[in-house]
Design a protein around this motif. Structure first.
Motif, short mmCIF file in Angstrom:
data_model
loop_
_atom_site.label_atom_id
_atom_site.label_comp_id
_atom_site.label_asym_id
_atom_site.label_seq_id
_atom_site.Cartn_x
_atom_site.Cartn_y
_atom_site.Cartn_z
N GLU A 121 0.84 -1.21 0.00
CA GLU A 121 0.00 0.00 0.00
C GLU A 121 0.87 1.25 0.00
N GLU A 122 1.94 1.24 0.78
CA GLU A 122 2.84 2.39 0.83
C GLU A 122 3.48 2.65 -0.54
N VAL A 123 3.90 1.59 -1.22
CA VAL A 123 4.47 1.74 -2.57
C VAL A 123 3.42 2.35 -3.50
N GLY A 124 2.18 1.88 -3.41
CA GLY A 124 1.10 2.42 -4.24
C GLY A 124 0.82 3.88 -3.95
N VAL A 125 0.80 4.25 -2.68
CA VAL A 125 0.56 5.65 -2.31
C VAL A 125 1.68 6.53 -2.85
N ARG A 126 2.92 6.07 -2.69
CA ARG A 126 4.06 6.86 -3.19
C ARG A 126 3.97 7.07 -4.71
N ALA A 127 3.57 6.04 -5.43
CA ALA A 127 3.45 6.15 -6.89
C ALA A 127 2.36 7.15 -7.27
N VAL A 128 1.22 7.11 -6.59
CA VAL A 128 0.14 8.05 -6.88
C VAL A 128 0.54 9.46 -6.46
N TYR A 129 1.18 9.58 -5.31
CA TYR A 129 1.54 10.88 -4.75
C TYR A 129 2.42 11.68 -5.70
N ARG A 130 3.35 11.00 -6.39
CA ARG A 130 4.28 11.69 -7.30
C ARG A 130 3.55 12.52 -8.35
N GLY A 131 2.42 12.04 -8.83
CA GLY A 131 1.68 12.77 -9.85
C GLY A 131 0.38 13.39 -9.36
N ALA A 132 0.18 13.36 -8.04
CA ALA A 132 -1.11 13.81 -7.48
C ALA A 132 -1.27 15.32 -7.54
N ARG A 133 -2.48 15.73 -7.84
CA ARG A 133 -2.85 17.15 -7.82
C ARG A 133 -4.15 17.27 -7.05
N VAL A 134 -4.10 18.03 -5.97
CA VAL A 134 -5.31 18.31 -5.20
C VAL A 134 -5.93 19.56 -5.80
N ALA B 188 -8.72 16.31 0.03
CA ALA B 188 -8.65 15.02 -0.67
C ALA B 188 -7.87 14.01 0.15
N VAL B 189 -8.09 12.75 -0.20
CA VAL B 189 -7.29 11.65 0.32
C VAL B 189 -6.50 11.10 -0.87
N ILE B 190 -5.20 11.00 -0.68
CA ILE B 190 -4.34 10.37 -1.69
C ILE B 190 -4.04 8.97 -1.17
N ASP B 191 -4.53 7.96 -1.91
CA ASP B 191 -4.26 6.58 -1.52
C ASP B 191 -3.71 5.84 -2.73
N SER B 192 -3.55 4.55 -2.63
CA SER B 192 -2.95 3.76 -3.70
C SER B 192 -3.82 3.69 -4.96
#
Length: 180
Positions: A149-162, A168-172
């Protein structure tokens, strides 16, 4: 990482037997019953209960400013009443067969190679070798699930835009804008 046998030895040396008291499900201090869950765990509870996402989960309460007037958090938690987890009914867990990893492995947690033990009235109770091994296997599976889950969150976070001004919640699974 520790092997299951090493974890089983450590769990067995501590000892544990659930007393069914529900103390871990009740709010004793601020956020003492905060149960962090992954999107997969939320979906499993939804499937078992027929409840909607917002009925099962709430955002982790600590938000971070996004720099554009918005804010985000990086996890979900099981919903709670002012006193307890919403699934504690008549002193028992109503989703026991579908409970999240944190509940399944309580009062134990693996952090790296360290076994952490939370306060619980059931600690110190004799534990069979089989029960210690089962608990260790669950702890190792939990650790692997949390790492994924942490790997997934990190991957999403890199391109995340709130979106500006939103929460918002940034999750995997992505960025989930909160409404309401």
């Amino acid at each position: 990482m520790l092997g299951i046998d090493d974890v089983a030895d450590r769990v067995g040396s501590v000892g544990f037997g659930c007393l069914g008291c529900g103390a871990c499900c009740r709010r004793v201090t601020e956020d003492s019953n905060l149960v962090i869950v992954s999107p997969a765990e939320v979906r499993a509870i939804m499937a078992a209960t027929g409840m909607a996402w917002d009925e099962v989960a709430e955002p982790y309460p600590d938000f971070i400013e996004s720099g554009n007037g918005g804010e985000y958090t990086l996890a979900w938690c099981i919903r709670r009443t002012p006193d307890a987890c919403i699934f504690l009914r008549d002193g028992r867990c109503s989703i026991y067969a579908h409970r999240p990893w944190i509940c399944r492995t309580y009062p134990f947690m693996l952090e790296g190679d360290e076994l952490l033990v939370s306060e619980c009235p059931g600690l110190g109770t004799s534990l069979s070798v089989v029960a210690a091994h089962d608990a260790a296997a669950d702890l190792c599976r939990r650790q692997a699930a949390e790492a994924a889950e942490e790997v997934g969150v990190r991957a999403v976070y890199r391109g995340a835009r709130v979106p500006p001004g939103e929460r918002a919640v940034i999750d995997s699974e992505g960025v989930k804008v909160l409404h309401g």
